[in-house]
Write a protein that holds these residues in place. Structure first.
Motif, short mmCIF file in Angstrom:
data_model
loop_
_atom_site.label_atom_id
_atom_site.label_comp_id
_atom_site.label_asym_id
_atom_site.label_seq_id
_atom_site.Cartn_x
_atom_site.Cartn_y
_atom_site.Cartn_z
N ASP A 171 -4.60 3.09 9.98
CA ASP A 171 -3.62 4.62 9.45
C ASP A 171 -4.70 6.15 9.38
O ASP A 171 -5.35 5.75 8.08
N GLY A 174 -4.34 8.57 8.96
CA GLY A 174 -3.75 9.61 7.92
C GLY A 174 -4.02 9.18 6.63
O GLY A 174 -4.14 10.10 5.35
N LEU A 175 -4.14 7.83 6.19
CA LEU A 175 -4.27 7.36 5.16
C LEU A 175 -5.68 7.71 5.02
O LEU A 175 -5.86 7.91 3.40
N ALA A 188 -6.41 10.98 4.00
CA ALA A 188 -5.36 10.91 2.38
C ALA A 188 -6.36 11.33 1.70
O ALA A 188 -6.99 12.03 0.19
N LEU A 212 -8.53 13.26 -0.81
CA LEU A 212 -8.92 12.94 -2.60
C LEU A 212 -9.99 12.31 -3.48
O LEU A 212 -10.18 12.47 -4.90
N ILE A 223 -9.75 1.28 1.18
CA ILE A 223 -8.73 1.76 2.17
C ILE A 223 -8.20 0.73 3.87
O ILE A 223 -7.56 0.42 3.84
N LEU A 261 -7.78 -2.92 3.08
CA LEU A 261 -6.44 -2.84 2.79
C LEU A 261 -5.40 -2.92 3.63
O LEU A 261 -4.59 -3.74 4.24
N TRP A 287 0.27 -7.73 -0.69
CA TRP A 287 2.05 -7.90 -1.90
C TRP A 287 2.65 -7.04 -2.16
O TRP A 287 3.66 -6.55 -1.86
N TRP A 288 2.50 -5.81 -1.04
CA TRP A 288 3.46 -4.29 -1.01
C TRP A 288 4.09 -4.48 -0.08
O TRP A 288 5.01 -3.64 0.23
N PHE A 296 0.49 16.36 4.23
CA PHE A 296 0.75 16.18 5.43
C PHE A 296 1.81 16.02 5.62
O PHE A 296 2.74 16.33 4.65
N HIS A 312 1.78 9.83 4.14
CA HIS A 312 0.26 9.12 4.00
C HIS A 312 0.33 8.73 2.57
O HIS A 312 -1.09 8.79 1.88
N LEU A 313 1.23 8.39 1.81
CA LEU A 313 1.03 7.16 0.60
C LEU A 313 0.32 5.84 0.64
O LEU A 313 0.53 5.35 2.21
N PHE A 314 -0.83 5.51 0.27
CA PHE A 314 -0.97 4.38 0.33
C PHE A 314 -0.29 3.02 0.00
O PHE A 314 0.35 2.23 -1.72
N PRO A 315 0.39 2.41 1.02
CA PRO A 315 0.86 1.58 0.74
C PRO A 315 1.10 0.31 -0.41
O PRO A 315 2.09 -0.36 -0.60
N TRP A 316 -0.17 0.52 -0.84
CA TRP A 316 -0.48 -1.12 -1.42
C TRP A 316 -0.28 -0.12 -2.86
O TRP A 316 -0.33 -1.79 -3.87
N LYS A 317 0.27 0.53 -3.03
CA LYS A 317 -0.68 0.88 -4.51
C LYS A 317 1.03 1.14 -5.20
O LYS A 317 1.71 2.41 -3.42
N HIS A 350 -5.23 8.66 -7.92
CA HIS A 350 -6.24 7.62 -7.14
C HIS A 350 -7.18 8.17 -7.14
O HIS A 350 -8.35 8.19 -7.26
N TYR A 354 6.51 0.60 -4.95
CA TYR A 354 5.99 0.98 -3.46
C TYR A 354 7.06 2.04 -2.96
O TYR A 354 7.95 2.08 -3.05
N HIS A 364 7.14 2.40 0.15
CA HIS A 364 8.49 2.40 1.72
C HIS A 364 10.02 1.55 0.37
O HIS A 364 10.80 1.66 1.59
N ARG A 422 0.58 13.43 -5.55
CA ARG A 422 -0.28 12.66 -5.74
C ARG A 422 -1.92 13.63 -5.48
O ARG A 422 -2.99 13.63 -5.81
#
Ligand SMILES: Nc1ncnc2c1ncn2[C@@H]1O[C@H](COP(=O)(O)OP(=O)(O)OP(=O)(O)O)[C@@H](O)[C@H]1O
Ligand SMILES: [Mg+2]
Lengths: 248, 290
Positions: A146, A148-149, A152, A156, A167, A170, A246-247, B110, B114-119, B127, B159, B161, B175
């Motif tokens: 993505d 967007g990720l 983002a 940061l 990023i 993963l 895992w998510w 945004f 756009h959050l990191f889905p794995w965090k 982060h 998480y 989602h 964030r």
């Protein structure tokens, strides 16, 4: 309704084995070419008892595991590079796309010329087969991360290295995992080719020897062992994959 | 828990209740300067002018909203201030330094979270501080403070989602704040939310803004949202984007959604709508004449 399904499901394999036993013993078919399961079982037990089974299993496992790990590591590393850097992709992707469609098994003759019947040749075949699948899925996965990720993360203050390691990697992981799972069955295909081409131990090698001696029971036992190995590998991977992504 | 969001710096303009005083102080300290900015995109159909010689500046502590029709270049302007897009001509500086690439003193939220889905929520917020070299425990403390501020304590380890859209966007705001940006850019952050969640989010942003020391540039195409939130509203014309009007919003703070019934508010809104309508007619006449 559901219970019936479960019951029938549990009977599926035993029914098949019984039917096979009955047919093989009835004389309708040639029992030498088509031995009953009981004969296969005896062959398997003898194989294990002689200690040869574990040597064969070890040899095959070594080839599959080492080849898989090396091929997957190379595939992921190069997939991240070609997926992320257009220049690297321009350099390597056309080459990979030409080589990838050639079935790895077709490389057996040239591998024998290059490496003889050594372990290196066998590993080469497995690595070759695994590499392209993992490379392609990683490459696609990285490109589909993505945007967007990434933006983002840039906002940061994520440094370049972290961006790749965390990023991008993963973000691409769900694709990579699918590629790795496909690569597991490919590693078994290539193992078969590698051992049939000539070996001194291994499950498939044992099947070939048994075939030459017309020990059909042993051949089928070998097939069963190979199927079981592949099945266990796939299930193990599925369990690991669930934890890897895992998510979800 | 709020102290890490506050900077231990002099007088935040927002701390002063009188708008006139605030205005004067602010004018003295420009933080964002956009000068004669044009952005051109190369597309298969040729070059597209997305932004046409836009000039404006934002004072330290100000809350500026940019409104305009879809496709007029609002996001492009914001992305340029963020350092995600490079100017075709003109210049963008933040804190006196030209924006060439994203910088941690400029944060962005945004339209999609756009959050990191794995965090987890906490790790998403931590982060930024981690990337800026803060230790694990420092980053965690910052994250926990912000989680408390956005009222998601129960979801610190969840998480993304598993959260609703509004909650996700709150995490995205937290964030972005975790690096204590001097400038917070927001690109239609509530655009994807339903009306009810949206007004709740607007009120909590107003509340949040009383506590943090950041200059905010907020893009929206909702006039109500713009007037409710902003000290100044910049109205952009349809593409290629230009600034039509720079409108001061002299409504008292603290504000909330209740202000939308205030006569002064309604007068401002009428001004904006008239302007947008006549601009729309002009654009329409122009396009049908040409
Ligand atoms: N990467 C790009 N490549 C080509 N054209 C682009 C690109 N990004 C934006 N544009 C064009 O630039 C113009 C402005 O786009 P922008 O996204 O800034 O508009 P916007 O005001 O944010 O619209 P919206 O309210 O729909 O978000 C549009 O015409 C769009 O098609
Ligand atoms: Mg936009």
């Amino acid at each position: 309704m559901k219970r019936i399904n479960i019951l029938v499901g549990a009977l599926s394999i035993p029914l098949f084995v019984v039917a096979w036993e009955v047919i093989a013993r009835s004389g309708i078919v040639n029992a030498v070419l088509f031995p009953p399961p009981s004969v296969v079982a005896v062959a398997l037990v003898e194989w294990v008892r002689s200690g040869q089974f574990f040597l064969d299993l070890g040899a095959s496992l070594y080839r599959v595991v080492t080849g898989f790990v090396v091929g997957a590591a190379l595939g992921i590393a190069l997939g991240v590079l070609t997926g992320q850097f257009a220049l690297v992709s321009s350099l390597l992707s056309p080459l990979f796309h030409i080589l990838r469609p050639i079935p790895p098994i077709a490389f057996v003759p040239i591998v024998i010329l290059w490496f003889g019947l050594s372990e290196t040749g066998k590993l080469f075949l497995v690595v070759w087969g695994v590499f392209f699948t993992v490379w392609l899925s990683t490459h696609i996965g990285v490109q589909k991360v993505d945007r967007g990720l990434i933006r983002a993360a840039q906002m940061l203050g994520t440094p370049r290295r972290q961006m790749l390691q965390e990023i991008v990697l993963l973000g691409a992981l769900p694709y990579i995992v699918v590629g790795l799972r496909t690569a597991i069955s490919i590693s078994f295909y290539t193992l078969v080719a590698a051992e049939l081409a000539g070996a001194f131990a291994g499950i498939v090698y044992r099947i070939e020897i048994a075939q030459q001696n017309l020990q059909t029971g042993q051949v089928m036992g070998g097939l069963a062992a190979l199927g079981l190995m592949s099945f266990v590998a796939d299930r193990l991977f599925a369990a690991v994959a669930e934890r890897t992504v895992w998510w979800r | 828990m709020k102290q890490m969001v506050h900077r231990s710096e002099p007088a935040l303009a927002l701390a002063h209740p009188q708008p006139s005083l605030e205005g004067e102080r602010a004018a003295a300290r420009t933080i964002i300067s956009v000068a004669d900015l044009s952005i051109v995109f190369d597309t298969p159909q040729g070059q597209v002018i997305a932004v046409d010689r836009v000039t404006f500046s934002v004072a330290h502590g100000e809350f500026v909203c940019i409104v305009g029709p879809s496709g007029c270049g609002k996001s492009t302007v914001l992305n340029t201030i963020a350092g995600l897009e490079t100017p075709y001509s003109g210049a963008v500086t933040v804190d006196g330094r030209p924006m060439q690439r994203p910088r941690p003193d400029v944060g962005m939220v945004f339209q999609q979270p756009h959050l990191f889905p794995w965090k987890s929520v906490r790790k998403n917020i931590a982060h930024g501080p981690r990337m800026l070299g803060k230790s694990r425990s420092e980053a965690r403390a910052i994250a926990d403070g912000l989680i408390e501020m956005i009222g998601l304590n129960r979801f610190a380890d969840a998480y993304p989602h598993t959260l609703s859209g509004g909650m996700q966007q709150r995490v995205a705001i937290a964030r972005a704040l975790a690096n204590q940006p001097r400038v917070l850019l927001m690109d239609e952050p509530f655009g994807a939310l339903d009306a009810q969640t949206r007004s709740v989010m607007q009120d909590s942003l107003l509340e949040l803004r009383e506590r943090i020391d950041a200059t905010v540039v907020f893009v929206t195409h909702d006039i109500d949202e713009a007037i409710l939130l902003a000290d100044r509203v910049l109205i952009m014309s349809a593409g290629p984007g230009r600034i039509l009007r720079d409108l001061g919003v002299d409504l008292p703070r603290p504000r909330s959604n209740a202000i939308m019934l205030d006569p002064a508010y309604l007068a401002l809104k009428k001004d904006c709508l008239d302007l947008i309508r006549s601009e729309g007619r002009r654009a329409f006449d122009q396009s049908s004449a040409g």
